[in-house]
Design a protein around this motif. Structure first.
Motif, PDB file in Angstrom:
ATOM      1  N   GLY A 452       0.788  -1.224   0.000  1.00 29.40           N
ATOM      2  CA  GLY A 452       0.000   0.000   0.000  1.00 29.40           C
ATOM      3  C   GLY A 452       0.820   1.274   0.000  1.00 29.40           C
ATOM      4  N   VAL A 453       2.140   1.180  -0.146  1.00 23.90           N
ATOM      5  CA  VAL A 453       3.021   2.356  -0.122  1.00 23.90           C
ATOM      6  C   VAL A 453       3.592   2.581  -1.518  1.00 23.90           C
ATOM      7  CG1 VAL A 453       5.118   3.374   0.843  1.00 23.90           C
ATOM      8  CG2 VAL A 453       3.615   1.991   2.289  1.00 23.90           C
ATOM      9  N   VAL A 454       3.571   3.830  -1.950  1.00 31.17           N
ATOM     10  CA  VAL A 454       4.240   4.213  -3.192  1.00 31.17           C
ATOM     11  C   VAL A 454       5.350   5.198  -2.846  1.00 31.17           C
ATOM     12  CG1 VAL A 454       2.230   3.808  -4.641  1.00 31.17           C
ATOM     13  CG2 VAL A 454       2.602   6.078  -3.672  1.00 31.17           C
ATOM     14  N   ALA A 455       6.387   5.227  -3.667  1.00 30.19           N
ATOM     15  CA  ALA A 455       7.557   6.061  -3.386  1.00 30.19           C
ATOM     16  C   ALA A 455       7.934   6.860  -4.612  1.00 30.19           C
ATOM     17  CB  ALA A 455       8.734   5.192  -2.932  1.00 30.19           C
ATOM     18  N   ALA A 456       8.547   8.006  -4.396  1.00 30.33           N
ATOM     19  CA  ALA A 456       9.069   8.837  -5.474  1.00 30.33           C
ATOM     20  C   ALA A 456      10.239   9.647  -4.937  1.00 30.33           C
ATOM     21  CB  ALA A 456       7.997   9.770  -6.034  1.00 30.33           C
ATOM     22  N   GLY A 477       4.746  21.359   1.918  1.00 31.21           N
ATOM     23  CA  GLY A 477       3.586  21.700   1.087  1.00 31.21           C
ATOM     24  C   GLY A 477       3.052  20.496   0.337  1.00 31.21           C
ATOM     25  N   ILE A 478       3.945  19.676  -0.226  1.00 28.09           N
ATOM     26  CA  ILE A 478       3.498  18.478  -0.942  1.00 28.09           C
ATOM     27  C   ILE A 478       2.837  17.498   0.022  1.00 28.09           C
ATOM     28  CG2 ILE A 478       4.300  16.461  -2.229  1.00 28.09           C
ATOM     29  CD1 ILE A 478       6.442  18.203  -3.442  1.00 28.09           C
ATOM     30  N   ALA A 479       3.419  17.335   1.226  1.00 33.53           N
ATOM     31  CA  ALA A 479       2.835  16.417   2.202  1.00 33.53           C
ATOM     32  C   ALA A 479       1.427  16.851   2.589  1.00 33.53           C
ATOM     33  CB  ALA A 479       3.731  16.333   3.434  1.00 33.53           C
ATOM     34  N   GLU A 480       1.229  18.131   2.801  1.00 28.83           N
ATOM     35  CA  GLU A 480      -0.099  18.626   3.169  1.00 28.83           C
ATOM     36  C   GLU A 480      -1.097  18.399   2.042  1.00 28.83           C
ATOM     37  OE1 GLU A 480       0.293  22.676   4.280  1.00 28.83           O
ATOM     38  OE2 GLU A 480       1.618  22.273   5.989  1.00 28.83           O
ATOM     39  N   ARG A 481      -0.706  18.666   0.822  1.00 36.08           N
ATOM     40  CA  ARG A 481      -1.615  18.492  -0.308  1.00 36.08           C
ATOM     41  C   ARG A 481      -1.975  17.016  -0.508  1.00 36.08           C
ATOM     42  NH1 ARG A 481      -1.518  23.187  -3.797  1.00 36.08           N
ATOM     43  NH2 ARG A 481      -2.279  21.868  -5.498  1.00 36.08           N
ATOM     44  N   LEU A 482      -1.002  16.131  -0.315  1.00 37.75           N
ATOM     45  CA  LEU A 482      -1.294  14.705  -0.471  1.00 37.75           C
ATOM     46  C   LEU A 482      -2.208  14.197   0.633  1.00 37.75           C
ATOM     47  CD1 LEU A 482       2.239  13.405  -1.540  1.00 37.75           C
ATOM     48  CD2 LEU A 482       0.169  13.314  -2.933  1.00 37.75           C
ATOM     49  N   ALA A 635      -1.412   3.010  -8.913  1.00 30.73           N
ATOM     50  CA  ALA A 635      -1.339   3.904 -10.072  1.00 30.73           C
ATOM     51  C   ALA A 635      -1.955   5.265  -9.759  1.00 30.73           C
ATOM     52  CB  ALA A 635      -2.039   3.262 -11.269  1.00 30.73           C
ATOM     53  N   ALA A 636      -3.067   5.272  -9.023  1.00 30.39           N
ATOM     54  CA  ALA A 636      -3.707   6.542  -8.679  1.00 30.39           C
ATOM     55  C   ALA A 636      -2.830   7.351  -7.727  1.00 30.39           C
ATOM     56  CB  ALA A 636      -5.078   6.281  -8.059  1.00 30.39           C
ATOM     57  N   ALA A 637      -2.184   6.672  -6.773  1.00 36.68           N
ATOM     58  CA  ALA A 637      -1.310   7.376  -5.833  1.00 36.68           C
ATOM     59  C   ALA A 637      -0.097   7.959  -6.538  1.00 36.68           C
ATOM     60  CB  ALA A 637      -0.869   6.419  -4.724  1.00 36.68           C
ATOM     61  N   LEU A 638       0.468   7.231  -7.495  1.00 31.79           N
ATOM     62  CA  LEU A 638       1.610   7.747  -8.245  1.00 31.79           C
ATOM     63  C   LEU A 638       1.203   8.953  -9.096  1.00 31.79           C
ATOM     64  CD1 LEU A 638       3.219   4.364  -9.355  1.00 31.79           C
ATOM     65  CD2 LEU A 638       4.086   5.936  -7.626  1.00 31.79           C
ATOM     66  N   ALA A 639       0.021   8.892  -9.685  1.00 28.75           N
ATOM     67  CA  ALA A 639      -0.462  10.027 -10.467  1.00 28.75           C
ATOM     68  C   ALA A 639      -0.689  11.246  -9.569  1.00 28.75           C
ATOM     69  CB  ALA A 639      -1.757   9.647 -11.187  1.00 28.75           C
ATOM     70  N   ALA A 640      -1.202  11.009  -8.362  1.00 29.55           N
ATOM     71  CA  ALA A 640      -1.412  12.115  -7.425  1.00 29.55           C
ATOM     72  C   ALA A 640      -0.082  12.755  -7.037  1.00 29.55           C
ATOM     73  CB  ALA A 640      -2.139  11.598  -6.185  1.00 29.55           C
ATOM     74  N   ARG A 642       2.615  12.966  -8.863  1.00 25.74           N
ATOM     75  CA  ARG A 642       3.044  13.788  -9.992  1.00 25.74           C
ATOM     76  C   ARG A 642       2.283  15.125 -10.018  1.00 25.74           C
ATOM     77  NH1 ARG A 642       6.174  11.732 -13.937  1.00 25.74           N
ATOM     78  NH2 ARG A 642       6.468   9.471 -14.086  1.00 25.74           N
ATOM     79  N   GLU A 643       0.990  15.031  -9.825  1.00 25.66           N
ATOM     80  CA  GLU A 643       0.169  16.236  -9.908  1.00 25.66           C
ATOM     81  C   GLU A 643       0.532  17.234  -8.815  1.00 25.66           C
ATOM     82  OE1 GLU A 643      -3.856  14.983  -9.746  1.00 25.66           O
ATOM     83  OE2 GLU A 643      -3.732  13.751 -11.579  1.00 25.66           O
ATOM     84  N   GLU A 644       0.731  16.759  -7.595  1.00 20.39           N
ATOM     85  CA  GLU A 644       1.000  17.677  -6.490  1.00 20.39           C
ATOM     86  C   GLU A 644       2.395  18.305  -6.604  1.00 20.39           C
ATOM     87  OE1 GLU A 644      -1.308  18.686  -4.966  1.00 20.39           O
ATOM     88  OE2 GLU A 644      -2.823  17.135  -4.967  1.00 20.39           O
ATOM     89  N   VAL A 645       3.367  17.543  -7.068  1.00 17.85           N
ATOM     90  CA  VAL A 645       4.702  18.118  -7.268  1.00 17.85           C
ATOM     91  C   VAL A 645       4.631  19.200  -8.341  1.00 17.85           C
ATOM     92  CG1 VAL A 645       7.033  17.636  -8.120  1.00 17.85           C
ATOM     93  CG2 VAL A 645       5.957  16.094  -6.473  1.00 17.85           C
ATOM     94  N   LYS A 646       3.922  18.932  -9.412  1.00 17.58           N
ATOM     95  CA  LYS A 646       3.804  19.918 -10.482  1.00 17.58           C
ATOM     96  C   LYS A 646       3.062  21.155 -10.007  1.00 17.58           C
ATOM     97  CE  LYS A 646       2.767  20.240 -15.403  1.00 17.58           C
ATOM     98  NZ  LYS A 646       2.285  19.500 -16.602  1.00 17.58           N
ATOM     99  N   ALA A 647       2.077  20.968  -9.112  1.00 19.89           N
ATOM    100  CA  ALA A 647       1.335  22.114  -8.595  1.00 19.89           C
ATOM    101  C   ALA A 647       2.208  22.995  -7.707  1.00 19.89           C
ATOM    102  CB  ALA A 647       0.116  21.622  -7.819  1.00 19.89           C
ATOM    103  N   VAL A 648       3.121  22.408  -6.957  1.00 18.22           N
ATOM    104  CA  VAL A 648       3.990  23.184  -6.070  1.00 18.22           C
ATOM    105  C   VAL A 648       5.133  23.828  -6.851  1.00 18.22           C
ATOM    106  CG1 VAL A 648       5.576  23.018  -4.101  1.00 18.22           C
ATOM    107  CG2 VAL A 648       3.399  21.792  -4.063  1.00 18.22           C
ATOM    108  N   ASP A 649       5.727  23.073  -7.808  1.00 18.19           N
ATOM    109  CA  ASP A 649       6.827  23.614  -8.610  1.00 18.19           C
ATOM    110  C   ASP A 649       6.830  22.881  -9.942  1.00 18.19           C
ATOM    111  OD1 ASP A 649       9.149  24.473  -9.802  1.00 18.19           O
ATOM    112  OD2 ASP A 649      10.443  24.128  -8.075  1.00 18.19           O
TER     113      ASP A 649
END
Length: 800
Positions: A452-456, A477-482, A635-640, A642-649
């Motif tokens: 149940g854990v994904v990493a990046a 910021g990314i942790a809060e958004r996730l 797959a959904a967690a990995l996509a999330a 990506r989205e949150e990192v792009k939103a922050v920077d």
């Protein structure tokens, strides 16, 4: 030559008249010859063929040996001192893996990079295919370099492959770098599992005494041995000065570069080749038995040839030609099977070395296959050839054609069966030990829950995120958004995630302790955020986890693991004790506020080391691994992520995105592949041994038909006939198993280095294999014995 051509034509006619025998023997030989050729291809590529660099034998890896670390990285002052004063090395170069953010394109991208001293490619012996190599001025004091070399693959993939690449600008980590050269297409650096994209020159700071981060590669001076070079570097250690206060002088370790690169694969490859060699010998014994039966059935033909003037040498040649021809047929089929087998063996070998020394069907491998085929043919053909050439001619000529046959209990055939059983038992015992070892590895508790854990992985640009406040703001910021996302249970980040192949550590000091060398301690350093232990489900045994109250302005704290408490605190009270990490003398003493359970950080088979966790808020770093525990699909967690990192920077690349379970599976990939191959070889060995037992007894029964009929006509019960044949088979089995147990006891001691959690002599495995092989042999004995007991006496008495 005329006689050889005649024998060859005769052998072809003989083999084509018995297509069933030829195909069965050929396929058996194809399996074992092909398997041996595959393993030879791997051993030749990894261990025998020199690395594709000039004078590869003179390339040497160099390490420091510290009190608690046998293969430690080197500090810049040590490397500079070695380069200046060493006489045992013509050159020494430093290198270290890193990653850089490539921006200024449509999408930010992380590129794999290596920081090197400017003389690195001179040491390796590689010149750029385009442009120039690095110069000393490309690594100015302070480290503000603007030059870069790119790999051929990166030039083609990312830069278009144009001839105007030299002078092109790349924005790496927010700084402009000019491409000064492109490396050759056939160059690949075998230290790292991933291909390197760019190479950056690095300045060596002579003041960084305590910063050990450099890997060192050297080229021995002409005529210098490894031991002489090591002694020379030990001499240099005396010249470059005393160690820091409270520290002992570092010693030196050297190893040939190829030996270092293949260290993790060498034992496995030799073990597998030994297993395949056992199967080859079993197959040779099996085919030799079949050939011996054919020879015995053609004894009268051989006697007639001898009576007509054929010499003993000529009869020996004829028999060997047939055997070698059959073996060459099996060898051709084996080469075809190699193409499939190479893919299986590639999973056992490091990807880095496969790029430099790929497994391929080259001339050396084909030559080995041809020699092995001829040698195999001579090996299994020798017994029937010697029998054919040495038989007594006159008694055979006096017999009628139907009366000429083989003795029922030929001692050579029985000996070959015992050899098959003994070799099969050794291989089965070895396989059982490897299977038990794999089971033990799979049963290891890593100290975390990967399900149940994904990493990046994220590495921030040094210029853009120079201030600590910006680093904190980005990751927090990314942790809060996730955490605001549905289905997310926990979010944390750490600089070195478990099973990632990297780590860092150093000295620490207990408050009130002595600074003498005997009181120095070593621990692994981790920088983690609140939520990391929850995301990985690492239990907090004492005290508390990191929390929002742990800021840059709060009191310095630290969390340690249970191994730390056992080793350095005697298993006593840890909470409230204070330690100072040895990063620098300005570091404050930190209070231990928690103790967490041990984690297998490097591999599953190595016990947990003492670890210290510092809160990210008090020591923010640029490179961190994000870990997200979610209830939804990966797959959904990995996509999330990506989205949150792009939103922050939007300029920040993200890489190494994967479910964390894949890290665990990667650690098990090679032992599983090894076990499967050994199991396949063991099954093949057992089948061949069982066929050998069956063949000997079946032929024995066919030759004793008249004798058994007379016994039954005189009143012998079918059960007595059954027992008579079974007794013969059981005697063969007992002898083969007994010899095999003795051989296995000696052979398995050589496997100790490849086992985990099991002793080379495991009584239950030895006993279980002996019983299993005996049962298989008993079944092989039962079938011809049962057939013999059911033949009517009238039919038996009419048999010749």
């Amino acid at each position: 030559m005329d006689s050889l051509r005649q024998d060859l034509r005769y052998a072809i006619r003989t083999l084509t008249r018995t297509p069933g025998f030829t195909l069965a023997a050929g396929l058996t030989l194809a399996l074992v010859i092909g398997a041996n050729a595959v393993l030879f291809s791997a051993i030749h590529a990894m261990l025998l063929r020199p690395l594709p660099f000039p004078s590869p034998d003179s390339l040497v890896r160099v390490w420091c040996e510290q009190d608690s670390v046998t293969h430690a990285s080197v500090s810049p002052p040590e490397l500079l001192g070695w380069r200046e004063h060493s006489k045992g090395f013509s050159q020494l170069a430093g290198f270290g893996r890193t990653s850089l953010n490539w921006t200024g394109t449509s999408e930010p991208e992380r590129v794999r990079a290596v920081r090197i001293t400017p003389n690195f490619f001179s040491v390796v012996g590689v010149r750029p295919a385009h442009g120039r190599d690095f110069r000393e001025e490309d690594a100015p004091a302070g480290g503000d370099t603007s030059a870069v070399l790119v790999s051929h693959g990166f030039w083609q993939r990312a830069l278009g492959g144009g001839t105007d690449v030299v002078g092109q600008t790349l924005v790496l980590n927010g700084r402009s770098h000019s491409v000064v050269g492109v490396l050759p297409e056939d160059f690949s650096f075998p230290e790292f599992s991933e291909e390197t994209d760019v190479w950056v020159p690095e300045w060596q700071d002579p003041q960084q005494h305590g910063n050990h981060y450099q890997s060192v590669l050297g080229r021995l001076a002409p005529g210098t041995t490894l031991e002489a070079a090591r002694a020379d570097l030990e001499r240099v250690a005396e010249i470059i000065g005393e160690p820091e206060p409270g520290q002992s002088r570092h010693t030196v370790r050297l190893k040939g570069w190829q030996d270092h690169l293949t260290a993790n694969s060498r034992d496995t490859l030799w073990m597998l080749w030994a297993a395949v060699g056992f199967v080859l010998l079993i197959a040779c014994a099996n085919v030799a038995n079949l050939m011996l039966v054919r020879t015995m059935s053609r004894q009268r033909d051989g006697a007639i040839r001898a009576a007509l003037g054929a010499s003993q040498g000529r009869r020996l040649q004829q028999s060997l030609v047939e055997s070698v021809l059959l073996s060459l047929f099996g060898g051709v089929l084996g080469v075809l099977l190699m193409l499939w087998g190479l893919e299986l063996v590639r999973t056992l070998l490091p990807a880095s070395m496969l790029r430099v020394a790929p497994l391929e069907l080259n001339g050396t491998v084909l030559g080995f296959s041809a020699l092995l085929s001829v040698g195999t043919g001579l090996l299994f053909g020798m017994a029937p050839a010697m029998h054919a050439s040495g038989m007594n001619v006159l008694p055979l000529l006096r017999q009628s054609g139907s009366a000429v046959g083989a003795r029922a209990g030929h001692p050579l055939r029985s000996a070959l069966v015992m050899v098959q059983l003994a070799l099969a038992l050794v291989l089965m015992v070895g396989t059982g030990l490897i299977v038990r070892s794999l089971q033990n590895v799979q049963a290891v508790d890593p100290g975390f829950d990967a399900e149940g854990v994904v990493a990046a992985r994220l590495t921030l640009a040094p210029d853009t995120y120079a201030e600590d406040t910006r680093k904190r703001a980005f990751f927090d910021g990314i942790a809060e958004r996730l955490m605001a996302r549905p289905g997310v249970e926990a979010v944390g980040f750490i600089n070195d995630a478990p099973l990632g192949g990297s780590g860092s550590g150093g000295d620490f000091f207990l408050e009130g302790g002595s600074a003498s060398p005997s009181e120095r301690y070593y621990t692994e350093y981790r920088v983690a955020s609140p939520g990391y232990f929850s995301a990985m489900r690492i239990g907090v045994r004492q005290g508390r986890d990191f929390g929002p109250q742990d800021t840059e302005k709060s009191a310095p704290i630290i969390i340690v693991n249970e191994a730390f408490v056992r080793k350095f605190l005697g298993g006593g009270e840890a909470l409230g004790r204070r330690v100072r990490l040895g990063w620098s003398e300005e570091q404050p003493f930190r209070e231990i506020v928690g103790v967490v359970e041990d984690v297998r950080h490097e591999t599953l088979t190595e016990p947990a080391k003492p670890e210290s966790y510092v809160p990210f808020a008090q020591y923010p770093l640029r490179a961190m691994t994000m870990l997200v525990r979610t209830h939804g699909p990966s797959a959904a967690a990995l996509a999330a992520l990506r989205e949150e990192v792009k939103a922050v920077d939007g300029e920040q690349p993200i890489y190494d995105l994967l479910p964390f379970t894949e890290r665990v599976e990667k650690m098990l990939l090679r032992p599983r592949a090894t076990t499967r191959l050994l199991a396949a070889f063991a099954v093949l060995a057992v089948l061949l041994a069982g066929v050998g037992v069956y063949g000997v007894l079946a032929y024995s029964v066919s030759q004793r038909t008249r004798e058994l009929g007379i016994r039954m006509a005189l009143g012998a019960h079918p059960q007595q006939v059954l027992g008579l044949v079974l007794g013969q088979g059981l005697r063969l089995t007992a002898a083969g198993v007994g010899v095999g147990l003795i051989a296995a006891f000696g052979c398995t001691r050589l496997m100790a280095a490849t086992l985990y959690g099991v002793e080379p002599f495991a009584p239950d495995i030895f006993l279980g294999v002996a019983v299993a092989l005996s049962v298989i042999s008993l079944v092989a004995c039962w079938l011809p014995a049962l057939r013999a007991s059911r033949v009517p006496p009238s039919v038996s008495l009419r048999a010749e």
